[in-house]
Structure formats: C-alpha cells, structure tokens
Write a protein that holds these residues in place. Structure first.
Motif, PDB file in Angstrom:
ATOM      1  N   GLU A   1       0.820  -1.208   0.000  1.00  0.00           N
ATOM      2  CA  GLU A   1       0.000   0.000   0.000  1.00  0.00           C
ATOM      3  C   GLU A   1       0.856   1.262   0.000  1.00  0.00           C
ATOM      4  N   PHE A   2       1.943   1.233   0.756  1.00  0.00           N
ATOM      5  CA  PHE A   2       2.886   2.355   0.782  1.00  0.00           C
ATOM      6  C   PHE A   2       4.279   1.762   0.832  1.00  0.00           C
ATOM      7  N   LEU A   3       5.117   2.074  -0.161  1.00  0.00           N
ATOM      8  CA  LEU A   3       6.466   1.516  -0.240  1.00  0.00           C
ATOM      9  C   LEU A   3       7.508   2.615  -0.159  1.00  0.00           C
ATOM     10  N   ILE A   4       8.610   2.292   0.518  1.00  0.00           N
ATOM     11  CA  ILE A   4       9.689   3.252   0.753  1.00  0.00           C
ATOM     12  C   ILE A   4      10.995   2.472   0.857  1.00  0.00           C
ATOM     13  N   ILE A   5      12.128   3.157   0.737  1.00  0.00           N
ATOM     14  CA  ILE A   5      13.436   2.508   0.905  1.00  0.00           C
ATOM     15  C   ILE A   5      13.643   2.184   2.387  1.00  0.00           C
ATOM     16  N   HIS A   6      14.127   0.987   2.687  1.00  0.00           N
ATOM     17  CA  HIS A   6      14.439   0.663   4.073  1.00  0.00           C
ATOM     18  C   HIS A   6      15.734   1.363   4.485  1.00  0.00           C
ATOM     19  N   ASP A   7      15.850   1.662   5.765  1.00  0.00           N
ATOM     20  CA  ASP A   7      17.025   2.338   6.297  1.00  0.00           C
ATOM     21  C   ASP A   7      18.294   1.588   5.898  1.00  0.00           C
ATOM     22  N   TYR A   8      19.292   2.319   5.393  1.00  0.00           N
ATOM     23  CA  TYR A   8      20.515   1.679   4.910  1.00  0.00           C
ATOM     24  C   TYR A   8      21.406   1.166   6.040  1.00  0.00           C
ATOM     25  N   LYS A   9      21.584   1.970   7.081  1.00  0.00           N
ATOM     26  CA  LYS A   9      22.572   1.681   8.117  1.00  0.00           C
ATOM     27  C   LYS A   9      22.019   0.849   9.266  1.00  0.00           C
ATOM     28  N   ARG A  10      20.713   0.958   9.534  1.00  0.00           N
ATOM     29  CA  ARG A  10      20.123   0.273  10.686  1.00  0.00           C
ATOM     30  C   ARG A  10      18.884  -0.481  10.241  1.00  0.00           C
ATOM     31  N   PRO A  11      19.071  -1.627   9.590  1.00  0.00           N
ATOM     32  CA  PRO A  11      17.928  -2.339   9.015  1.00  0.00           C
ATOM     33  C   PRO A  11      16.960  -2.902  10.045  1.00  0.00           C
ATOM     34  N   TRP A  12      17.340  -2.890  11.324  1.00  0.00           N
ATOM     35  CA  TRP A  12      16.418  -3.351  12.352  1.00  0.00           C
ATOM     36  C   TRP A  12      15.372  -2.287  12.685  1.00  0.00           C
TER      37      TRP A  12
ATOM     38  N   GLY B   1      12.204   4.497   7.013  1.00  0.00           N
ATOM     39  CA  GLY B   1      12.508   4.438   5.599  1.00  0.00           C
ATOM     40  C   GLY B   1      13.237   5.690   5.142  1.00  0.00           C
ATOM     41  N   ASN B   2      13.888   5.588   3.991  1.00  0.00           N
ATOM     42  CA  ASN B   2      14.495   6.734   3.332  1.00  0.00           C
ATOM     43  C   ASN B   2      13.508   7.206   2.264  1.00  0.00           C
ATOM     44  N   SER B   3      13.079   8.456   2.378  1.00  0.00           N
ATOM     45  CA  SER B   3      12.002   8.947   1.514  1.00  0.00           C
ATOM     46  C   SER B   3      12.490   9.504   0.182  1.00  0.00           C
ATOM     47  N   SER B   4      13.677   9.126  -0.253  1.00  0.00           N
ATOM     48  CA  SER B   4      14.124   9.517  -1.593  1.00  0.00           C
ATOM     49  C   SER B   4      13.272   8.888  -2.680  1.00  0.00           C
ATOM     50  N   VAL B   5      12.680   7.716  -2.383  1.00  0.00           N
ATOM     51  CA  VAL B   5      11.823   7.014  -3.338  1.00  0.00           C
ATOM     52  C   VAL B   5      10.673   6.383  -2.564  1.00  0.00           C
ATOM     53  N   TYR B   6       9.450   6.857  -2.779  1.00  0.00           N
ATOM     54  CA  TYR B   6       8.291   6.212  -2.149  1.00  0.00           C
ATOM     55  C   TYR B   6       7.096   6.247  -3.077  1.00  0.00           C
ATOM     56  N   ARG B   7       6.161   5.297  -2.859  1.00  0.00           N
ATOM     57  CA  ARG B   7       4.981   5.173  -3.718  1.00  0.00           C
ATOM     58  C   ARG B   7       3.720   5.084  -2.875  1.00  0.00           C
ATOM     59  N   PHE B   8       2.675   5.750  -3.359  1.00  0.00           N
ATOM     60  CA  PHE B   8       1.408   5.764  -2.634  1.00  0.00           C
ATOM     61  C   PHE B   8       0.292   6.160  -3.588  1.00  0.00           C
TER      62      PHE B   8
ATOM     63  N   CYS C   1      17.183   0.320  -4.794  1.00  0.00           N
ATOM     64  CA  CYS C   1      17.491   1.741  -4.572  1.00  0.00           C
ATOM     65  C   CYS C   1      18.724   1.886  -3.673  1.00  0.00           C
ATOM     66  N   PRO C   2      19.892   1.488  -4.138  1.00  0.00           N
ATOM     67  CA  PRO C   2      21.087   1.551  -3.296  1.00  0.00           C
ATOM     68  C   PRO C   2      21.554   2.981  -3.065  1.00  0.00           C
ATOM     69  N   SER C   3      22.350   3.128  -2.042  1.00  0.00           N
ATOM     70  CA  SER C   3      22.968   4.408  -1.707  1.00  0.00           C
ATOM     71  C   SER C   3      24.296   4.553  -2.436  1.00  0.00           C
ATOM     72  N   PHE C   4      24.492   5.701  -3.070  1.00  0.00           N
ATOM     73  CA  PHE C   4      25.798   5.958  -3.683  1.00  0.00           C
ATOM     74  C   PHE C   4      26.883   5.943  -2.613  1.00  0.00           C
ATOM     75  N   LYS C   5      26.623   6.569  -1.491  1.00  0.00           N
ATOM     76  CA  LYS C   5      27.631   6.684  -0.430  1.00  0.00           C
ATOM     77  C   LYS C   5      27.996   5.323   0.152  1.00  0.00           C
ATOM     78  N   TYR C   6      27.014   4.489   0.403  1.00  0.00           N
ATOM     79  CA  TYR C   6      27.267   3.223   1.099  1.00  0.00           C
ATOM     80  C   TYR C   6      27.546   2.048   0.172  1.00  0.00           C
ATOM     81  N   HIS C   7      26.990   2.069  -1.044  1.00  0.00           N
ATOM     82  CA  HIS C   7      27.060   0.879  -1.896  1.00  0.00           C
ATOM     83  C   HIS C   7      27.838   1.067  -3.187  1.00  0.00           C
ATOM     84  N   SER C   8      28.103   2.302  -3.577  1.00  0.00           N
ATOM     85  CA  SER C   8      28.795   2.536  -4.845  1.00  0.00           C
ATOM     86  C   SER C   8      30.278   2.860  -4.660  1.00  0.00           C
TER      87      SER C   8
END
Length: 247
Positions: A114-125, A129-136, A184-191
């Motif tokens: 129903e609502f999708l967002i990026i999960h937190d990169y550093k603290r997946p527990w 979410g990271n709101s750079s990309v979300y759908r609703f 939706c990877p992070s440039f800082k953390y994954h690239s």
C-alpha cells in the motif's frame, strides 16, 4: 463494454530554494522517460518553475500551515499527502530530484504494497525508511498530514524529520512496506569502494540497482567530478553518472 482505463501513473518530485537548479528536474524527467515505457504524468512541486522543460507539470508546493516560527524545512514532503494534491489522481512515485535512474521503473508501480519506501541503509532493524523514493495512492493518506498539522510540537520532539515520522505513522497502521533490497542503493554506502581502494577504484553502479540515491556527501555532478563534501574522504570520478544523468 470497453475495458476500464488503467490507473493513472504519476511521477512526483519537489524543488525549492536555490540548492538545485531546473536541470535537476529536466534530467530526472529524461531518465524516467528512458526507463518507464508507456504513459505517465511527470509533476514537480516547486516555488520556481523557470527553466523547467514543458513536459513537466509544475504546481506550487502546498503550504504545511505550521504555527509561526516553526520552519518547514525537513517536513515539506508531507505536503504530498494532501487530501487533494492539485486535483491529481492515481498512483504516485515520488523521486528526489538528485537521484540517478539506472534501470527499469515499471515494477515500482506494480510491486505489492500500500505504501512503499526505501528501508534504512545503516540500521535495518529500524522501521525508518528513506524517503528519496516512495509510492502511494494520491489522496489515500490525508491523515499523515492532518495529524502532523494538529500535533506538530509532539511530532518534532519525537522525530528528526518527515521520513522518520512518516515511517512510524504508516507502520502503526500496518501499511508500511519496503522496496526489494538492491533496487534503490545508496551511492555513499554501496557505490563508493571501501577504504583504501576508494583512492584508485572508481565508484560503480551496484548490481541490480534501478535508482541510485545520492544523500549526505555527494550529488550527481560532484560524483561525476570525483568530489566529496567531507575532508579526507576521497572518491575517483564516477564516470557512469554521465551515461544516465543527462537530458
């Protein structure tokens, strides 16, 4: 009897102030057009539409109507949850203007949830979410904005910004879901390669990436030029940015 029309697909972005010029919106539109076949409407909520290409529908950013003295910075995206956002109807995919689209986007509109967002990169527990990309669905969650307006002091004390509040609010309603890991990877953390190889290896597009998110240290032109905004944090030029971040 004719088949019912498919739900309208919308892309939403937001630009205000002087940090990002119209070229960010124009290139974002071009990237979406290359990676999203079929019909969609591209919308920009902005305080200055000058220089933005004509294919983009520009609208004013709805006011948050906060009490005097409370800044809107850090909370502006909540305006996308207005009960009536400039009469727009359908499914909206919100994209920050500084992301780089590198892969197909069709499934961002069909992924269950129903609502999708990026999960937190550093603290997946955490649920955040990271709101750079979300759908609703446009107009489907007016209570997000209504509650914020009526409890602004409480919300500001409990949450650092809109994405933390938004994630918590929709999680409590059982409506929060996350994009598949890797989309939706992070440039800082994954690239950027790990130290010390970042001194001789260039950043790469992570496998499976569709939208690379730029946050914290670089924006696309900085990454292309090999610049970071933190001392002693070196990167080589990410030349692949030029292949995607263009009109």
């Amino acid at each position: 009897m004719p088949a019912p029309a498919a739900p309208r697909r919308h892309i939403l972005c937001m630009k205000w102030g002087s940090k990002y010029g119209p070229e960010y919106v124009n290139r974002l539109y071009a990237m979406v057009r290359r990676h999203l076949p079929g019909d969609f409407q591209f919308n920009c909520l902005t305080d200055d539409a000058s220089g933005i290409r004509p294919e983009v529908h520009c609208f004013p950013i709805p006011a948050l109507d906060l009490p005097a003295g409370i800044p809107e910075r850090g909370w502006k995206k909540l305006a996308t949850f207005a009960a009536d956002l400039h009469g727009l109807r359908g499914t909206a995919l919100f994209l920050d203007v500084d992301v780089v689209v590198v892969g197909p986007l069709e499934e961002f509109f069909t992924q269950p949830g129903e609502f999708l967002i990026i999960h937190d990169y550093k603290r997946p527990w955490r649920i955040t979410g990271n709101s750079s990309v979300y759908r609703f669905e446009l107009g489907a969650h007016p209570d997000v904005l209504e509650y914020f307006r009526s409890h602004v002091e409480e919300v500001r004390q409990r949450f650092r910004n809109e994405q933390a509040y938004l994630s918590d609010f929709l999680h409590r309603q059982g409506r929060l879901a996350y994009w598949p890991r890797g989309w939706c990877p992070s440039f800082k953390y994954h690239s950027i390669p790990r130290w010390p190889s970042n001194y001789w290896k260039a950043p790469q597009v992570p496998p499976g990436a569709r939208i690379v998110v730029f946050h914290g240290e670089c924006n696309p032109p900085d990454a292309l030029a090999g610049r970071r905004n933190r001392r002693f944090r070196h990167i080589e030029p990410a030349t692949w940015v030029a292949d995607h971040w263009r009109e």
